[in-house]
Design an enzyme around this catalytic site. Structure first.
Site, PDB file in Angstrom:
ATOM      1  N   TYR A   1       2.846   4.847   0.800  1.00 24.93           N
ATOM      2  CA  TYR A   1       3.471   5.449   1.971  1.00 24.93           C
ATOM      3  C   TYR A   1       2.425   6.266   2.722  1.00 24.93           C
ATOM      4  CZ  TYR A   1       7.869   4.266  -0.350  1.00 24.93           C
ATOM      5  OH  TYR A   1       8.899   3.593  -0.975  1.00 24.93           O
TER       6      TYR A   1
ATOM      7  N   ASP B   1       0.853  -1.190   0.000  1.00 27.30           N
ATOM      8  CA  ASP B   1       0.000   0.000   0.000  1.00 27.30           C
ATOM      9  C   ASP B   1       0.882   1.231   0.000  1.00 27.30           C
ATOM     10  OD1 ASP B   1       0.854  -0.253   2.677  1.00 27.30           O
ATOM     11  OD2 ASP B   1      -0.996   0.617   3.468  1.00 27.30           O
TER      12      ASP B   1
ATOM     13  N   HIS C   1      11.435  -9.326   0.887  1.00 30.84           N
ATOM     14  CA  HIS C   1      11.108  -7.910   0.694  1.00 30.84           C
ATOM     15  C   HIS C   1      12.361  -7.056   0.903  1.00 30.84           C
ATOM     16  CE1 HIS C   1       9.067  -4.037   1.424  1.00 30.84           C
ATOM     17  NE2 HIS C   1       8.064  -4.562   0.759  1.00 30.84           N
TER      18      HIS C   1
ATOM     19  N   PHE D   1       6.410   1.733  -4.217  1.00 31.27           N
ATOM     20  CA  PHE D   1       7.791   1.990  -3.802  1.00 31.27           C
ATOM     21  C   PHE D   1       8.303   3.372  -4.207  1.00 31.27           C
ATOM     22  CE2 PHE D   1       7.596  -2.677  -4.004  1.00 31.27           C
ATOM     23  CZ  PHE D   1       8.003  -2.993  -2.716  1.00 31.27           C
TER      24      PHE D   1
END
Length: 241
Positions: free
Chosen positions: A74, A72, A205, A85
């Site tokens: 920031y 989701d 991740h 990202f």
């Protein structure tokens, strides 16, 4: 309504609306209206309303070469710009993006990016789509229950059915679970390049909690380019300003 324009395209040969169920686009519009209502009630929600569908606007289906699945946006003021990202320039580079850039430099030997905005990747065929498209300030994953994942699942599913080669870069368990939803149960991902002209690379991740457990050294960018070329497509220019 701008959301309708973004989702349904502006004359492109292929349009997302032709590839995903009508009920999915209707759901997305409904959620967007709900988000706008929450903004009108005084909640700070990111990204800005006109950037919610930006990933789909910048990367139409006929341009998709690589899919990077985010969770989701920031949840800090000014950072989210509608791409997974990616961070609007002028804001600090967050740890996950810092680690992505570190791996990028080590993988392909480019200079360290001075930008935090991944728009050039999106324009070159990298679909940077979060599973949940909005978030309330200071509350990570707060909008998951709005149902965005039902819409974005249909988008990723459409990517698995595109005629052209597509490489999925699957970072972390959240993205891995999405892959399990969009491909048939029992899929052997290692055979995807020969069966559907699709390829997947699974890794941890890039967050500080997991980057040292296998994200660093996974070489996702060179892998994507190698697979694209093997499947008859042109590679991505991963360099950034």
């Amino acid at each position: 309504m701008p959301y309708f324009f973004i989702i349904f395209g502006n004359g492109d040969i292929m349009k997302w609306s032709n590839l995903i169920p009508k009920e999915s686009t209707q759901l997305a519009l409904s959620i967007a209206k709900q988000v706008q209502k929450e903004r009108d009630e005084g909640k700070n929600i990111f990204p800005p309303q006109n950037q919610i569908f930006r990933a789909l606007e910048l990367t139409p289906p006929e341009n998709v070469k690589v899919c990077i699945i985010g969770q989701d946006p920031y949840h800090t003021q000014g950072q989210a710009n509608g791409l997974a990202f990616s961070i609007a320039n002028g804001n600090p580079v967050q740890p996950s993006l810092h680690n992505i850039f570190k791996e990028l430099v080590g993988d392909i030997g480019c200079n360290t990016p001075t930008t935090s905005d991944l728009t050039p990747w999106a324009e070159r065929g990298v679909l940077l789509l979060n599973v949940t498209l909005t978030v309330e300030e200071g509350k990570p994953n707060s909008h998951y229950n709005l149902g965005w994942h039902k819409f974005t699942t249909s988008v990723f599913q459409a990517c698995t059915n595109l005629n052209q080669p597509v490489v999925f870069l699957v970072w972390g368990n959240f993205a891995k679970n999405m892959m399990y939803r969009i491909f048939p149960l029992g899929t052997n991902y290692k055979t995807l390049p020969s069966t559907k002209r699709k390829a997947c690379l699974f890794s941890p991740h890039p967050s500080p909690l997991s980057a040292n457990r296998g994200f660093f050294g996974s070489k996702p960018f060179s892998y994507a380019n190698t697979m694209l070329e093997k499947m008859g497509s042109q590679k991505i220019d991963w360099s950034l300003p």
